[in-house]
Design a protein around this motif. Sequence first.
Motif, PDB file in Angstrom:
ATOM      1  N   ASN A  59       0.872  -1.170   0.000  1.00 32.68           N
ATOM      2  CA  ASN A  59       0.000   0.000   0.000  1.00 32.68           C
ATOM      3  C   ASN A  59       0.910   1.222   0.000  1.00 32.68           C
ATOM      4  O   ASN A  59       2.041   1.168   0.486  1.00 32.68           O
ATOM      5  CB  ASN A  59      -0.913   0.014   1.223  1.00 32.68           C
ATOM      6  CG  ASN A  59      -1.848  -1.170   1.270  1.00 32.68           C
ATOM      7  OD1 ASN A  59      -1.487  -2.222   1.793  1.00 32.68           O
ATOM      8  ND2 ASN A  59      -3.040  -1.021   0.738  1.00 32.68           N
ATOM      9  N   PHE A  60       0.397   2.335  -0.539  1.00 33.77           N
ATOM     10  CA  PHE A  60       1.210   3.538  -0.660  1.00 33.77           C
ATOM     11  C   PHE A  60       0.472   4.753  -0.127  1.00 33.77           C
ATOM     12  O   PHE A  60      -0.725   4.932  -0.384  1.00 33.77           O
ATOM     13  CB  PHE A  60       1.576   3.801  -2.120  1.00 33.77           C
ATOM     14  CG  PHE A  60       2.587   2.837  -2.681  1.00 33.77           C
ATOM     15  CD1 PHE A  60       3.936   3.114  -2.612  1.00 33.77           C
ATOM     16  CD2 PHE A  60       2.176   1.651  -3.269  1.00 33.77           C
ATOM     17  CE1 PHE A  60       4.871   2.228  -3.126  1.00 33.77           C
ATOM     18  CE2 PHE A  60       3.099   0.760  -3.791  1.00 33.77           C
ATOM     19  CZ  PHE A  60       4.455   1.051  -3.717  1.00 33.77           C
ATOM     20  N   ALA A  61       1.201   5.605   0.596  1.00 31.27           N
ATOM     21  CA  ALA A  61       0.747   6.948   0.929  1.00 31.27           C
ATOM     22  C   ALA A  61       1.446   7.901  -0.033  1.00 31.27           C
ATOM     23  O   ALA A  61       2.666   7.851  -0.186  1.00 31.27           O
ATOM     24  CB  ALA A  61       1.099   7.305   2.369  1.00 31.27           C
ATOM     25  N   VAL A  62       0.688   8.766  -0.686  1.00 28.43           N
ATOM     26  CA  VAL A  62       1.221   9.635  -1.733  1.00 28.43           C
ATOM     27  C   VAL A  62       1.517  11.013  -1.137  1.00 28.43           C
ATOM     28  O   VAL A  62       0.604  11.754  -0.770  1.00 28.43           O
ATOM     29  CB  VAL A  62       0.231   9.753  -2.905  1.00 28.43           C
ATOM     30  CG1 VAL A  62       0.819  10.619  -4.010  1.00 28.43           C
ATOM     31  CG2 VAL A  62      -0.127   8.370  -3.436  1.00 28.43           C
ATOM     32  N   LEU A  63       2.800  11.359  -1.058  1.00 21.23           N
ATOM     33  CA  LEU A  63       3.214  12.657  -0.514  1.00 21.23           C
ATOM     34  C   LEU A  63       3.441  13.690  -1.604  1.00 21.23           C
ATOM     35  O   LEU A  63       3.319  14.890  -1.348  1.00 21.23           O
ATOM     36  CB  LEU A  63       4.486  12.499   0.326  1.00 21.23           C
ATOM     37  CG  LEU A  63       4.413  11.525   1.506  1.00 21.23           C
ATOM     38  CD1 LEU A  63       5.705  11.611   2.329  1.00 21.23           C
ATOM     39  CD2 LEU A  63       3.201  11.798   2.380  1.00 21.23           C
ATOM     40  N   PRO A  72      -1.895   7.617  -7.197  1.00 19.06           N
ATOM     41  CA  PRO A  72      -0.629   6.894  -7.338  1.00 19.06           C
ATOM     42  C   PRO A  72      -0.243   6.569  -8.774  1.00 19.06           C
ATOM     43  O   PRO A  72       0.793   5.942  -9.002  1.00 19.06           O
ATOM     44  CB  PRO A  72      -0.891   5.604  -6.550  1.00 19.06           C
ATOM     45  CG  PRO A  72      -2.359   5.386  -6.638  1.00 19.06           C
ATOM     46  CD  PRO A  72      -2.980   6.753  -6.692  1.00 19.06           C
ATOM     47  N   HIS A  73      -1.024   6.981  -9.767  1.00 21.95           N
ATOM     48  CA  HIS A  73      -0.707   6.668 -11.152  1.00 21.95           C
ATOM     49  C   HIS A  73       0.541   7.419 -11.616  1.00 21.95           C
ATOM     50  O   HIS A  73       0.996   8.375 -10.987  1.00 21.95           O
ATOM     51  CB  HIS A  73      -1.879   7.004 -12.075  1.00 21.95           C
ATOM     52  CG  HIS A  73      -3.019   6.039 -11.973  1.00 21.95           C
ATOM     53  ND1 HIS A  73      -3.985   6.134 -10.993  1.00 21.95           N
ATOM     54  CD2 HIS A  73      -3.340   4.947 -12.720  1.00 21.95           C
ATOM     55  CE1 HIS A  73      -4.860   5.152 -11.149  1.00 21.95           C
ATOM     56  NE2 HIS A  73      -4.488   4.416 -12.185  1.00 21.95           N
ATOM     57  N   GLY A  74       1.088   6.991 -12.760  1.00 18.70           N
ATOM     58  CA  GLY A  74       2.300   7.584 -13.298  1.00 18.70           C
ATOM     59  C   GLY A  74       2.112   9.014 -13.753  1.00 18.70           C
ATOM     60  O   GLY A  74       1.023   9.427 -14.179  1.00 18.70           O
ATOM     61  N   VAL A 111       6.727  11.031  -4.740  1.00 18.47           N
ATOM     62  CA  VAL A 111       7.236  10.748  -3.396  1.00 18.47           C
ATOM     63  C   VAL A 111       6.150   9.945  -2.697  1.00 18.47           C
ATOM     64  O   VAL A 111       5.013  10.415  -2.569  1.00 18.47           O
ATOM     65  CB  VAL A 111       7.544  12.026  -2.595  1.00 18.47           C
ATOM     66  CG1 VAL A 111       8.102  11.669  -1.224  1.00 18.47           C
ATOM     67  CG2 VAL A 111       8.517  12.933  -3.354  1.00 18.47           C
ATOM     68  N   ARG A 112       6.510   8.747  -2.248  1.00 24.31           N
ATOM     69  CA  ARG A 112       5.525   7.862  -1.632  1.00 24.31           C
ATOM     70  C   ARG A 112       6.115   7.177  -0.414  1.00 24.31           C
ATOM     71  O   ARG A 112       7.327   6.954  -0.355  1.00 24.31           O
ATOM     72  CB  ARG A 112       5.087   6.766  -2.616  1.00 24.31           C
ATOM     73  CG  ARG A 112       4.551   7.256  -3.935  1.00 24.31           C
ATOM     74  CD  ARG A 112       4.293   6.089  -4.856  1.00 24.31           C
ATOM     75  NE  ARG A 112       3.738   6.492  -6.135  1.00 24.31           N
ATOM     76  CZ  ARG A 112       3.441   5.652  -7.111  1.00 24.31           C
ATOM     77  NH1 ARG A 112       3.660   4.354  -6.945  1.00 24.31           N
ATOM     78  NH2 ARG A 112       2.932   6.086  -8.245  1.00 24.31           N
TER      79      ARG A 112
END
Length: 225
Positions: A59-63, A72-74, A111-112
């Motif tokens: 899982n990712f937190a998007v900073l 979170p996409h490119g 940044v994640r």
Amino acid sequence: MEAFPALSIQSGRQVMPHKRLDILAGKGFVILNLAGEEIHPAEWASVAYHDWKSGGDTNFAVLASAVGDEDPHGFWEHGKPDKDGVWTPAVKQSPSLRRWVEDAGTRFGRVRIIKLQPSPSYDEVISTYLHLDDNNRLNRDGEGWVVRAWLNLTDDPDSFMIVREDRDDPATESRIPLPKGAQFVVDTERLWHAVYHPGPRPRYAVITSFESGPQLQRWIERNQS
């Protein structure tokens, strides 16, 4: 020092190759000193995580993202190379992590914070999760090559990042240890990579896209013994 390859010709026009760092030319990665700043766990535990799979049960937190939302996409889906990231509201909860990124002094993209659940086995990581990143789509000719940097937030002494030149050749494998504060830079479009994390708790780390150039070179040198 930076490496500046010769011009090439594509479709009748001159193409200026991307600027790369000599320090990554040999192995494709460099391990830095452990980070000196103590980061409170609230900076990564209190942010919102999104279900996004990459290199395992993640899982990712998007900073920082392409346009400042928690997508979170490119970056290329917004017509941008993986540079000139825009901070999201989530970064307000992670001031030390923002300082770590900005201290490099170079252009950054995504940044994640990654939350990685324990790996089933080393063999499954190799067979299923080794991958290359797509960092340089839309990267303009002659600009700095985009690489990735990590800061390990949790103490994971039995875990390591696997990097391979050849996905199917274990002789090309190197392992990057993941204690708390581990910092390293990898050309992840060149090296196949994934983390073997036996657990028992989730592993947390910051992943940042950085542009190669003099600023990144100086940051690497400041963080080496």
